[in-house]
Scaffold this active site. Sequence first.
Site, PDB file in Angstrom:
ATOM      1  N   PRO A  96     -23.990  26.725 153.206  1.00 39.67           N
ATOM      2  CA  PRO A  96     -25.134  27.202 153.980  1.00 39.67           C
ATOM      3  C   PRO A  96     -26.445  27.058 153.210  1.00 39.67           C
ATOM      4  CG  PRO A  96     -23.925  29.063 153.075  1.00 39.67           C
ATOM      5  CD  PRO A  96     -23.149  27.821 152.710  1.00 39.67           C
ATOM      6  N   GLY A  97     -27.466  26.652 153.919  1.00 30.67           N
ATOM      7  CA  GLY A  97     -28.794  26.573 153.328  1.00 30.67           C
ATOM      8  C   GLY A  97     -29.725  27.497 154.092  1.00 30.67           C
ATOM      9  N   ARG A  98     -30.093  27.048 155.281  1.00 30.15           N
ATOM     10  CA  ARG A  98     -31.068  27.764 156.098  1.00 30.15           C
ATOM     11  C   ARG A  98     -30.753  29.252 156.255  1.00 30.15           C
ATOM     12  NH1 ARG A  98     -33.907  25.133 160.163  1.00 30.15           N
ATOM     13  NH2 ARG A  98     -32.291  23.540 160.151  1.00 30.15           N
ATOM     14  N   CYS A 127     -55.952  15.643 157.905  1.00 28.49           N
ATOM     15  CA  CYS A 127     -56.503  14.717 158.895  1.00 28.49           C
ATOM     16  C   CYS A 127     -55.412  14.007 159.683  1.00 28.49           C
ATOM     17  CB  CYS A 127     -57.399  13.707 158.197  1.00 28.49           C
ATOM     18  SG  CYS A 127     -58.631  14.533 157.201  1.00 28.49           S
ATOM     19  N   GLU A 128     -54.700  14.748 160.488  1.00 28.44           N
ATOM     20  CA  GLU A 128     -53.635  14.237 161.356  1.00 28.44           C
ATOM     21  C   GLU A 128     -53.562  15.179 162.550  1.00 28.44           C
ATOM     22  OE1 GLU A 128     -50.872  11.973 160.672  1.00 28.44           O
ATOM     23  OE2 GLU A 128     -51.177  11.603 158.524  1.00 28.44           O
TER      24      GLU A 128
HETATM   25  N1  LLP Z   1     -24.684  20.397 153.564  1.00 31.18           N
HETATM   26  C1  LLP Z   1     -25.181  19.176 153.808  1.00 31.18           C
HETATM   27  C2  LLP Z   1     -24.406  17.999 153.395  1.00 31.18           C
HETATM   28  C3  LLP Z   1     -26.425  19.047 154.444  1.00 31.18           C
HETATM   29  O1  LLP Z   1     -26.905  17.839 154.682  1.00 31.18           O
HETATM   30  C4  LLP Z   1     -27.152  20.207 154.816  1.00 31.18           C
HETATM   31  C5  LLP Z   1     -28.448  20.112 155.467  1.00 31.18           C
HETATM   32  C6  LLP Z   1     -26.589  21.465 154.522  1.00 31.18           C
HETATM   33  C7  LLP Z   1     -25.355  21.522 153.904  1.00 31.18           C
HETATM   34  C8  LLP Z   1     -27.277  22.752 154.847  1.00 31.18           C
HETATM   35  O2  LLP Z   1     -27.343  22.985 156.222  1.00 31.18           O
HETATM   36  P1  LLP Z   1     -27.927  24.375 156.782  1.00 31.18           P
HETATM   37  O3  LLP Z   1     -26.988  25.480 156.399  1.00 31.18           O
HETATM   38  O4  LLP Z   1     -29.285  24.556 156.177  1.00 31.18           O
HETATM   39  O5  LLP Z   1     -27.990  24.177 158.250  1.00 31.18           O
HETATM   40  N2  LLP Z   1     -35.256  20.002 157.311  1.00 31.18           N
HETATM   41  C9  LLP Z   1     -34.490  20.404 158.472  1.00 31.18           C
HETATM   42  C10 LLP Z   1     -33.042  20.696 158.138  1.00 31.18           C
HETATM   43  C11 LLP Z   1     -32.335  19.527 157.462  1.00 31.18           C
HETATM   44  C12 LLP Z   1     -30.897  19.827 157.122  1.00 31.18           C
HETATM   45  C13 LLP Z   1     -30.327  18.755 156.273  1.00 31.18           C
HETATM   46  N3  LLP Z   1     -29.002  18.992 155.778  1.00 31.18           N
HETATM   47  C14 LLP Z   1     -35.184  21.601 159.106  1.00 31.18           C
HETATM   48  O6  LLP Z   1     -36.210  22.046 158.594  1.00 31.18           O
HETATM   49  O7  LLP Z   1     -34.758  22.089 160.156  1.00 31.18           O
END
Ligand code: LLP
Length: 421
Positions: A281-283, A349-350
């Site tokens: 998990p990231g987000r 500037c976009e």
């Molecule tokens: N694992 C892999 C291999 C990934 O590519 C990603 C995210 C994650 C884990 C984490 O996913 P999450 O738990 O955050 O959903 N910049 C975009 C999101 C790009 C996600 C890319 N990969 C945004 O701001 O919505």
Amino acid sequence: MTAPRFPFVHRAGELCCEDVPLSEIAQRFGTPTYVYSRRALEDAFDAYAQPLAARAALICYAVKANSNLAVLNLLARRGAGFDIVSGGELARVLAAGGDAGRIVFSGVGKTDAEIAQALSAGILSFNVESAAELDAIERVAAAAGRRAPVSLRVNPDVDAQTHPYIATGLRENKFGVAYEEALPLYQRAAASPHLQVVGVAAHIGSQITSVAPFLDAADRLLALVERLTAAGIRLQQIDFGGGLGIRYRDEQPPPPAQLIGALTARVDAAGHADKTLLFEPGRSLVAAAGALLMRVVRRKTGATKNFAIVDAAMNDLLRPALYEAWMAVEAVRPRQGSALRYDLVGPVCESADWLARDRDLALEDGDLLAVLGAGAYGMSMASNYNTRPRAAEVIVDGGRVYCVRRREEISALFRDEFPLP
Ligand code: LLP
């Protein structure tokens, strides 16, 4: 009572992070500044860790969501592993005190140098995204006289029902090994003295707000594990990829315990209760914990549109420009009086340089605003476009505020550039 959506709450007429009014932070550190709540970060991690406490599992925080050293360090102290996608992220995790043995390395473009760096650090596994990458890992491991731990990241071809830019689990995406190609590739890997097959991985996309796509992917993975077992290839770990989406506006993602309960039930029913389960998990660990604090530079009102021009911009927070993402905006000291409908825009500037559209706010020049849910993919996607120094970052812990990244200095922005002789 439902838990507050964000650790940012109005108290005595002022938006606070934990016990600290945001105006105090603006005064001390200037604007724009990313503000994170330590408690929210740790609570979000625990929401994954607790339902997994009784089994072999590892939560590998996806570093790309927010790679500040202090964030990585707090999560490492809590027992997190890490999902990285570059040599740079590997270096950050190690610098932050993360354990190499808890790192998985994802991404379609790992270079030989990055593979060698990760091998010598002793990571837990490479999540391999193609046959050619498996060759490269084998070659680099052979040259180093090592055995590389590998999982294949398979593309389960399921629809994550999310924004096309952040869906990764469909056949047409660039990610992962095609499902049909996985078995022969595993057989090749298992036969190599320089590769150690440890597991299987999938990641189908981001900002997924229901359990169903995860279960679809899990079913495909578990069917593959069956076929591998029949072929005499035994895995130790199953990696389900990224975590849940969050509530930016009216989304209703389930709590992590629900996702984990449903997934572990499938795993156990398929007879794989012995496998170590990995999540990346990231987000959902960092988004709600963070806000981008900014100040209104001036307003520009007109017949068709009113603009509030703020001192943060698309270089600080790219999500609205890139995905037309809706993010909540709150006034730090809400004013009485009649609101106008504003677009919140930056000085870049976009025309794509907007942070929010059509928000009803009562504003004066100099007012402070906060974009909420900005802890993930905010600072980590920031750039220096328009030669704008990147924002400061602070972490609030109860009544204390710690600067965890000072505002970039303008001179540093061109320090590494040289005119011709
Ligand atoms: N694992 C892999 C291999 C990934 O590519 C990603 C995210 C994650 C884990 C984490 O996913 P999450 O738990 O955050 O959903 N910049 C975009 C999101 C790009 C996600 C890319 N990969 C945004 O701001 O919505």
